[in-house]
Design a protein around this motif. Structure first.
Motif, PDB file in Angstrom:
ATOM      1  N   ALA A 153       0.863  -1.182   0.000  1.00 17.14           N
ATOM      2  CA  ALA A 153       0.000   0.000   0.000  1.00 17.14           C
ATOM      3  C   ALA A 153       0.896   1.226   0.000  1.00 17.14           C
ATOM      4  O   ALA A 153       2.072   1.158   0.382  1.00 17.14           O
ATOM      5  N   THR A 154       0.344   2.360  -0.439  1.00 18.20           N
ATOM      6  CA  THR A 154       1.134   3.583  -0.574  1.00 18.20           C
ATOM      7  C   THR A 154       0.344   4.770  -0.052  1.00 18.20           C
ATOM      8  O   THR A 154      -0.867   4.857  -0.258  1.00 18.20           O
ATOM      9  N   TYR A 155       1.027   5.672   0.628  1.00 18.96           N
ATOM     10  CA  TYR A 155       0.422   6.943   1.001  1.00 18.96           C
ATOM     11  C   TYR A 155       1.352   8.060   0.527  1.00 18.96           C
ATOM     12  O   TYR A 155       2.541   7.847   0.278  1.00 18.96           O
ATOM     13  N   CYS A 156       0.790   9.250   0.377  1.00 19.76           N
ATOM     14  CA  CYS A 156       1.567  10.366  -0.137  1.00 19.76           C
ATOM     15  C   CYS A 156       2.308  11.064   0.999  1.00 19.76           C
ATOM     16  O   CYS A 156       1.903  10.997   2.164  1.00 19.76           O
ATOM     17  N   THR A 157       3.363  11.750   0.654  1.00 10.92           N
ATOM     18  CA  THR A 157       4.145  12.473   1.649  1.00 10.92           C
ATOM     19  C   THR A 157       3.248  13.442   2.405  1.00 10.92           C
ATOM     20  O   THR A 157       2.522  14.236   1.802  1.00 10.92           O
ATOM     21  N   GLY A 158       3.290  13.343   3.728  1.00  8.90           N
ATOM     22  CA  GLY A 158       2.438  14.188   4.562  1.00  8.90           C
ATOM     23  C   GLY A 158       1.052  13.620   4.773  1.00  8.90           C
ATOM     24  O   GLY A 158       0.264  14.187   5.524  1.00  8.90           O
ATOM     25  N   GLY A 159       0.729  12.497   4.122  1.00  6.58           N
ATOM     26  CA  GLY A 159      -0.595  11.889   4.253  1.00  6.58           C
ATOM     27  C   GLY A 159      -0.544  10.640   5.108  1.00  6.58           C
ATOM     28  O   GLY A 159       0.357  10.440   5.926  1.00  6.58           O
TER      29      GLY A 159
END
Length: 482
Positions: A153-159
């Motif tokens: 899974a991936t999340y965005c920088t700051g998220g």
């Protein structure tokens, strides 16, 4: 005064009653039950195993009607509201001063400080409580899934990214969310210290995560798959089709999938699909599909032109074809289908004798051809077409110089006298005001203009040259009005 023998006997009876009977009664008046000895270190029960032993000794005489009762405390070891356990005496273990019982715990059991005690009914007595022990009934004791079994899974920088236990999950997955009494322990490897106890986990640090059902110190098989969560500053969503593209509808629907994100919305031809908010979407219908994925702090969209036709086919005629009365038109189908079959229809009625890729037509009407690919991917394609005779207005004797193609049924097309239309081999040439050819044909069917003419204010003028088969020429102009 002398006592009679009867008097002496009565005195002895009184003494017997006063001295002997109380002693007999005392045999059943008291019993002392010792502290129960548990035959386990912890109770880890499930549907396949729920049998544990406890032994105790006692002193004193028991009434024949006596029953021993085994009670369980609450999870903190308190007996304010004890639970009577389902217990049976272990065969061949009873002695005059001891008993061994086999018991099972309720399915609601869960905690680290349970205790048991023993009570007798006749005479009434209560033992001291046992040593504390952990006890859990593992109502769900099998592996389950999180994140739909997706390993990454991936999340965005700051998220952030939300990991959740799947309910119900895929296949035979037994989701622990079916059991409201359960709690959980989330872990980030390699640490064995839980980082959360809820049914979901918001992740804002890269790492490998998993969750276990909380059965305290009891080990179990109730744990999830591992998910590696990463951080990315720029991510792009993609879509894959589980059955390829194009796919074969006869094999069932295909599953469209995108990367793991926080939330999703699927679209068909740019229209949001109601309820399609998961990482996957199943469909049996071809079309332009897209998905918008929220990766936590940033979003990305992807699209796929899903095709369900595994072969190509075409006809040698357009969707509407005009032939003259008495004329025979041969319709030819071309296809790359595997081992195809052909079914021709006229006005929705099957033409039973037409089973090849050609059909000779002589009548006006609505036709269609259904081509079936019979080997490999079993699929069908329908090709409709219409046959018309030329429109000839017998009342038209002059060449019109004005048309109004506004779909009102009056002067929508340029209608020529019968002597110039299809079948007369008359050449019709139309030029616009710049001298460009707008129409050139020797088979005019009174159908110009077939498409809408784009003009806003100035009414365009076209110039015609009509040349008959015997070289007679007619010239003039046509004004197009709204």
């Amino acid at each position: 005064m002398k006592c009679s023998p009867t008097t002496i006997f009565n005195k002895y009876i009184v003494v017997f009653i006063l001295l002997v009977l109380p002693a007999i009664t005392c045999l059943y008046a008291q019993v002392a039950i010792n502290k129960p000895a548990i035959g386990f270190t912890q109770v880890c029960a499930n549907s396949g195993f729920n049998a544990f032993e406890v032994s105790f000794s006692f002193s004193g005489a028991l009434d024949p009607s006596n029953q021993f009762i085994l009670e369980l405390s609450d999870a903190a070891g308190n007996f304010a509201t004890p639970v009577t356990l389902s217990a049976t005496e272990k065969p061949l273990t009873a002695t005059p001063t001891s008993r061994t019982f086999i018991f099972s715990v309720p399915t609601s059991t869960g905690g680290e400080n349970y205790k048991v005690r023993v009570k007798s009914t006749s005479p009434a007595s209560v033992s001291p409580v046992s040593n504390a022990f952990a006890a859990y009934y593992k109502i769900q004791d099998s592996q389950f899934s999180i994140n739909n079994f997706n390993a990454t899974a991936t999340y965005c920088t700051g998220g952030s990214y939300l990991l959740t236990i799947d309910n119900p999950g895929t296949g035979t997955n037994d989701s622990p969310l079916k059991y409201p009494s359960l709690t959980y322990k989330w872990f980030k490897e390699p640490s064995l210290v839980p980082i959360a106890t809820t049914a979901s986990l918001t992740v804002n640090q890269p790492g490998r995560y998993y969750v276990e059902t909380n059965y305290g110190t009891c080990t179990s098989d109730s744990y999830s798959n591992r998910v590696t969560v990463g951080e990315a500053s720029g991510v792009s969503a993609t879509i894959t089709s589980s059955k390829g593209n194009p796919f074969c509808p006869s094999d069932g629907p295909t599953t469209l999938s995108t990367q793991a994100g926080n939330s999703y919305q699927w679209f068909n031809n740019d229209v949001a699909i109601s309820g399609a908010i998961g990482q996957q979407y199943q469909t049996s219908i071809a079309g332009q599909y897209s998905v918008k994925v929220d990766f936590g702090g940033c979003t990305s969209s992807a699209s796929i032109n899903l095709q369900d036709v595994p072969f190509t086919s075409s006809l040698n005629v357009s969707s509407t074809t005009i032939i003259n009365e008495g004329e025979t038109k041969t319709i030819i189908a071309t296809t790359d289908a595997n081992n195809p079959t052909f079914e021709w229809y006229f006005d929705n009625t099957l033409i039973a004798a037409a089973v090849s890729n050609t059909l000779n037509v002589t009548e006006e009407g609505t036709y269609s051809l259904t081509i079936t690919q019979t080997t490999g991917c079993i699929s069908k394609k329908e090709l409709p077409f219409v046959i018309n005779f030329p429109f000839v207005d017998p009342n038209v004797t002059k060449i019109p110089n004005l048309i109004s193609p506004n779909n009102d049924g009056i002067n929508d097309t340029w209608i020529l006298p019968q002597e110039y239309v299809s079948g007369t081999n008359t050449e019709i040439l139309l030029l616009n005001s710049r001298g460009e050819i707008a129409l050139q044909t020797n088979n005019y069917q009174n159908n110009w203009p077939e498409n809408a003419l784009d003009f806003k204010s100035v009414n365009p003028i076209y110039y015609y040259i009509i040349t008959t088969q015997d070289n007679k020429v007619k010239k003039g102009s046509i004004t197009v009005v709204k």
